[in-house]
Motif scaffolding. Structure first.
Motif, mmCIF file in Angstrom:
data_model
loop_
_atom_site.group_PDB
_atom_site.id
_atom_site.type_symbol
_atom_site.label_atom_id
_atom_site.label_comp_id
_atom_site.label_asym_id
_atom_site.label_seq_id
_atom_site.Cartn_x
_atom_site.Cartn_y
_atom_site.Cartn_z
ATOM 1 N N PRO A 31 82.815 100.675 79.788
ATOM 2 C CA PRO A 31 82.696 102.142 79.980
ATOM 3 C C PRO A 31 81.525 102.437 80.883
ATOM 4 O O PRO A 31 80.589 101.867 81.030
ATOM 5 C CB PRO A 31 82.468 102.532 78.606
ATOM 6 C CG PRO A 31 81.694 101.334 77.806
ATOM 7 C CD PRO A 31 82.328 100.351 78.561
ATOM 8 N N VAL A 32 81.952 103.596 81.452
ATOM 9 C CA VAL A 32 80.891 104.264 82.582
ATOM 10 C C VAL A 32 79.590 104.788 81.886
ATOM 11 O O VAL A 32 79.855 105.812 81.081
ATOM 12 C CB VAL A 32 81.378 104.915 83.690
ATOM 13 C CG1 VAL A 32 80.469 105.709 84.487
ATOM 14 C CG2 VAL A 32 82.562 104.334 84.265
ATOM 15 N N LYS A 33 78.540 104.207 82.066
ATOM 16 C CA LYS A 33 77.311 104.884 81.421
ATOM 17 C C LYS A 33 76.987 106.229 82.151
ATOM 18 O O LYS A 33 76.808 106.373 83.534
ATOM 19 C CB LYS A 33 76.144 103.973 81.346
ATOM 20 C CG LYS A 33 76.266 102.965 80.533
ATOM 21 C CD LYS A 33 75.086 101.749 80.603
ATOM 22 C CE LYS A 33 75.457 100.622 79.737
ATOM 23 N NZ LYS A 33 74.019 99.631 79.760
ATOM 24 N N GLU A 34 76.393 107.260 81.566
ATOM 25 C CA GLU A 34 76.218 108.321 82.344
ATOM 26 C C GLU A 34 74.604 108.255 82.750
ATOM 27 O O GLU A 34 73.948 107.819 81.889
ATOM 28 C CB GLU A 34 76.229 109.667 81.307
ATOM 29 C CG GLU A 34 77.584 110.030 80.935
ATOM 30 C CD GLU A 34 77.700 111.096 80.220
ATOM 31 O OE1 GLU A 34 76.859 112.210 80.167
ATOM 32 O OE2 GLU A 34 78.828 111.466 79.306
#
Length: 177
Positions: A31-34
């Motif tokens: 998942p793309v970390k913000e």
């Protein structure tokens, strides 16, 4: 017939032992970390690079010689780094006047002293702390703002010398052969 039974038995072995290959599992990407926005850098009350340089020029007359000391304070170009450049030179007033009348240029020998350090602004006081504190002392400057604005007009040092806004030094490149 024996051969036929053997062939069918062999075919059954091959068909029974052959298995379908399972398809490889596709691993989903992580998942793309913000990414949090960068921390807000405290904005200084200056408009452009020219406003971050302050100059003071002192001249002292002794006989026919004039001794000049120019102090340039520049800061704000990288984090809290600052630099003070002290230029000293002298010239003969009579020779300079003659050179000016004849349209000649008088060559002066200049001594430049670069003092690197850091700065801090608190309660309208600009503090310049040199890197070599054993060699140079910490300098304090009072900030004077233009009336009704938050723009810096000039700095005043401990000796009540006014450092006016000026132009920063341009990088110099020395080419040798």
């Amino acid at each position: 017939m024996k051969k036929l039974i053997m062939i069918t038995a062999l075919l059954m072995c091959f068909v029974g032992s052959a298995q379908k290959k399972k398809p490889k599992k596709i691993v989903p990407p992580p998942p793309v970390k913000e990414v949090p926005p960068p921390p807000k850098i405290e904005e200084l009350p200056f408009e452009d690079d020219e406003k971050k340089c302050f100059v003071f020029k002192a001249e002292e007359q002794k006989d026919s010689l004039t001794y000049v000391t120019e102090t340039l304070l520049e800061y704000g170009w990288n984090n809290n780094l600052a630099r003070m450049i002290i230029t000293t030179y002298n010239y003969d007033s009579v020779k300079k006047n003659q050179a000016d009348e004849n349209g000649e240029i008088l060559a002066l020998t200049q001594n430049l002293q670069f003092i690197n350090g850091t700065y801090k602004i608190e309660k309208d006081v600009f503090t310049f702390t040199p890197e070599k504190s054993e060699k140079f002392k910490t300098r304090l400057f009072k900030i004077t703002y233009k009336s009704k604005t938050k723009k810096v007009d000039f700095l005043t040092d401990e000796n009540n010398n006014k450092l006016q806004t000026g132009e920063c030094l341009e990088p110099m490149v020395k080419m040798s052969m």
